[in-house]
Design an enzyme around this catalytic site. Structure first.
Site, PDB file in Angstrom:
ATOM      1  N   ASP A 181     -32.533 -48.903  -1.674  1.00 31.17           N
ATOM      2  CA  ASP A 181     -32.963 -48.505  -3.020  1.00 31.17           C
ATOM      3  C   ASP A 181     -31.795 -48.014  -3.870  1.00 31.17           C
ATOM      4  OD1 ASP A 181     -32.378 -46.193  -1.699  1.00 31.17           O
ATOM      5  OD2 ASP A 181     -34.285 -45.187  -2.100  1.00 31.17           O
ATOM      6  N   CYS A 184     -28.576 -46.570  -0.096  1.00 28.64           N
ATOM      7  CA  CYS A 184     -28.564 -46.982   1.307  1.00 28.64           C
ATOM      8  C   CYS A 184     -27.422 -46.346   2.102  1.00 28.64           C
ATOM      9  CB  CYS A 184     -28.534 -48.501   1.435  1.00 28.64           C
ATOM     10  SG  CYS A 184     -27.051 -49.300   0.768  1.00 28.64           S
ATOM     11  N   HIS A 319     -25.456 -53.893   1.532  1.00 26.43           N
ATOM     12  CA  HIS A 319     -26.426 -52.994   2.159  1.00 26.43           C
ATOM     13  C   HIS A 319     -25.841 -52.399   3.433  1.00 26.43           C
ATOM     14  CE1 HIS A 319     -30.247 -51.187   3.126  1.00 26.43           C
ATOM     15  NE2 HIS A 319     -30.310 -51.825   4.273  1.00 26.43           N
TER      16      HIS A 319
END
Length: 637
Positions: A181, A184, A319
């Site tokens: 979001d 991370c 990510h």
């Protein structure tokens, strides 16, 4: 039908093994993996509790069909919505800002402002410097909690295989989930520290403060890499409330990992795919706490704090996830050839902050864990603060995000905005829960529609004349059921006429604490194994939850000064909690007090009503004597 066919068609029940869930589940004999309808976790049948065959085939068929229909239409829980030990990632996300300013008093277990406990205005993350999360083997496959499912298992396959080979061929380092979001990096670090995303907010707050206080030192060390005017953006990006500009990505970068290593006073190792680790890219590194004196980077026993381990989950390098050890297995180690080069600091400083074993291998994380019990206690104490401040529970906000916003296509809504929308929906009586599939629904109200002169108010008057508080008013075209509040002269929403997911008609209003405004006879969401109706859940009646629905006696008649009592009395018996079984004299007292208020009524009237009830329930004389003795019926009331 053969015995083999009957066995194949048999239906079993069992309880979800999650200690904070224990939802009763129904499944065919051939199912080996069952998804919990309560918390959303997927469980192997072997770990379910109290598994037994459902002998009542009608009940079995009802539950199987209901589960299939409900799960077909109800939205699947996202990874942030699945509850583990009663808490979802989204709830952790909401509680994190509370944990930045509050701590848990060791004596009372209650939350208190850190400032009031002499611990500063914000949580100091270096207190977690020696902590490390170890995942239990049985939890590795729990979605949203255990093994990452964003593609890292494929992307990191060769890296993880090399780590396994260096750890006796055993999986000792597991990539675990982190919510994507925009936070991370700090989600992954928080998970590596304690297993939950509870400290993402404090980590960013600490990082911003650290950069601000050490700005001159950072500008000097990285003068060849960052222009002077870039530091303003670097500090701004550290803020928990930071919002990106235009198309800019919201994630943090290497300089922030370096800063967090200094905040935590421990190294952070960033891994990549084997090809990525062997390339000249800037996607791996050992981030040393080089702005901290080495003696400040040791635990209470004088040992250097062991590094945390992060990794990229994909080739897009957008990510972060955490790699953690497994409880009950040796602490994972990286072979010397896999240890990345130091980032931003001289390579020769690695031995100053990192201790290698005799084989040149690097231990990851360590084994100093916070117990689940303590973490849940911490969560519960912060939950009280959240509810006191916001008048809603995090579980309700999480459900609003899951069932309402996501269903309507609204994604990426800031948590504080979700809280505001949930508060508004609760205060305006617009949130409802289906008792069949447990889905949350919001009824969109038009201003003034339920007030005198409003469309529904006037429609109710036209169809029924004077409004009556004892009646309910159904408006199918507006998807709402209302009751009339005579004191405020307004229609009040009571329920939505039909569930939007399972099409059921048992939909009830919700309170801000996520409790349901039940009606007498409603099946609650509390499981029980003692119900005569075999539904598997308790039933609501006059503010209590019972294993069974009441039996109704014939109307009770009595007279006092020419007045006749005529009322059908609910009668409870065979309850697992024997205190909930109906007491004849308590029932008689309530009837007398109801129909003869304000009078000085002696025991013989109560006895007269009790005798009538006893005659109808046909209680044995011994029970009458015991009830009489326990109730104190000889006293005046």
């Amino acid at each position: 039908m053969s015995a083999e066919d009957r066995a194949h068609l048999a239906v079993f029940s069992g309880l979800c093994p999650d200690a904070q869930c224990h939802t009763k589940l129904f499944f065919p004999a051939h199912d080996s993996s069952i998804e919990c309808t309560g918390c959303g976790q997927q469980h192997q049948r072997t770990v379910l509790l109290d598994v037994q065959e459902v002998r009542n085939q009608e009940v079995a068929l009802h539950h199987i069909l209901k589960n299939q229909l409900v799960e077909k239409f109800k939205p699947k829980k996202g990874s942030d919505s699945i509850k583990f030990l009663g808490v979802s990632n989204y709830q952790c996300k909401l509680l994190s800002p509370i944990l930045t300013r509050y701590g848990m008093d060791k004596r009372s277990g209650e939350a208190r402002l850190l400032a009031d406990m002499g611990q500063g205005d914000a949580f100091d993350c270096k207190l977690l410097a020696s902590r490390a999360f170890l995942i239990k083997p049985e939890h590795i496959e729990v979605t949203g909690y255990g093994r990452d499912s964003t593609g890292s298992m494929g992307y990191l396959e060769q890296t993880l295989a090399a780590v396994r080979q260096s750890n006796d061929g055993e999986e000792r380092l597991v990539p675990i989930h982190a919510d994507g979001d925009g936070h991370c990096l700090v989600h992954a670090i928080s998970r590596a520290l304690i297993g939950r995303e509870l400290f993402w907010h404090a980590l960013r707050q600490n990082l911003k403060q650290h950069f601000t206080e050490q700005l001159t030192a950072y500008q000097e060390l990285f003068r060849d890499f960052f222009d002077a005017d870039e530091w303003k953006d670097i500090i701004a990006e550290s803020d928990p409330e930071y919002l990106p500009k235009g198309e800019e990505l919201m994630g943090l970068r290497n300089i922030h990992i370096f800063g967090l290593a200094n905040v935590l006073r421990r190294p952070i190792v960033l891994m990549d795919s084997l090809r990525g680790m062997q390339s000249s890219g800037d996607y791996t590194g050992v981030f040393l706490p080089g702005f901290q004196a080495p003696e400040k980077c040791r635990d209470k026993n004088g040992a250097l704090n062991k590094p945390l381990c992060l990794a990229w989950s994909n080739s897009g390098h957008n990510h972060y996830i955490a790699l953690v050890g497994v409880k009950g297995r040796p602490v994972p180690k990286l072979p010397n050839w896999m240890i990345p080069k130091a980032w931003g600091m001289p390579q020769e400083l690695i031995p100053t902050y990192v201790k290698l074993d005799d084989q040149g291998m690097l231990e990851i994380g360590g084994d100093k864990c916070l117990q689940d019990k303590y973490v849940l206690k911490l969560v519960n104490s912060m939950e009280k603060v959240f509810e006191e401040k916001n008048k809603v529970r995090t579980s309700l906000v999480a459900d609003y995000h899951q069932f309402v916003l996501r269903h309507t296509g609204m994604v990426g809504v800031a948590p504080e905005r979700v809280v505001q929308k949930t508060q508004s929906a609760v205060s305006e009586h617009r949130l409802f829960r289906c008792l069949v599939c447990e889905a949350l629904m919001e009824w969109t109200i038009e201003p003034g529609i339920l007030l005198p002169g409003g469309a529904l108010y006037e429609l109710a008057v036209r169809n029924g004349g004077i409004l009556d508080s004892s009646k309910q008013y159904v408006f199918p075209a507006h998807d709402i059921v209302c009751r009339y509040n005579s004191e405020q002269d307004v229609l009040v929403p009571k329920g939505i006429s039909k569930c939007r997911w399972c099409q059921g008609s048992q939909i009830r209003l919700l309170n801000g604490n996520n409790t349901i405004v039940y009606e007498n006879g409603d099946r609650t969401l509390t499981p029980t194994n003692d119900s005569n109706c075999h539904c598997g859940f308790k039933h609501y009646w006059d503010g209590q939850e019972y294993d069974n629905l009441p039996d109704f006696m014939d109307p009770v008649f009595s007279e006092w000064n020419g007045k006749v009592i005529k009322e059908s009395v609910p009668w409870f018996q065979h309850e697992s909690d024997v205190s909930l079984n109906s007491n004849v004299f308590e029932v008689a007292k309530k009837l007398v007090q109801k129909y003869f208020p304000g009078e000085f009524i002696r025991a013989h009237l109560v006895q007269k009503v009790a005798d009538t009830i006893l005659a109808q329930t046909k209680k044995p004389p011994t029970d009458v004597v015991n009830a009489n003795a326990k109730s104190g019926a000889a006293e005046d009331i």
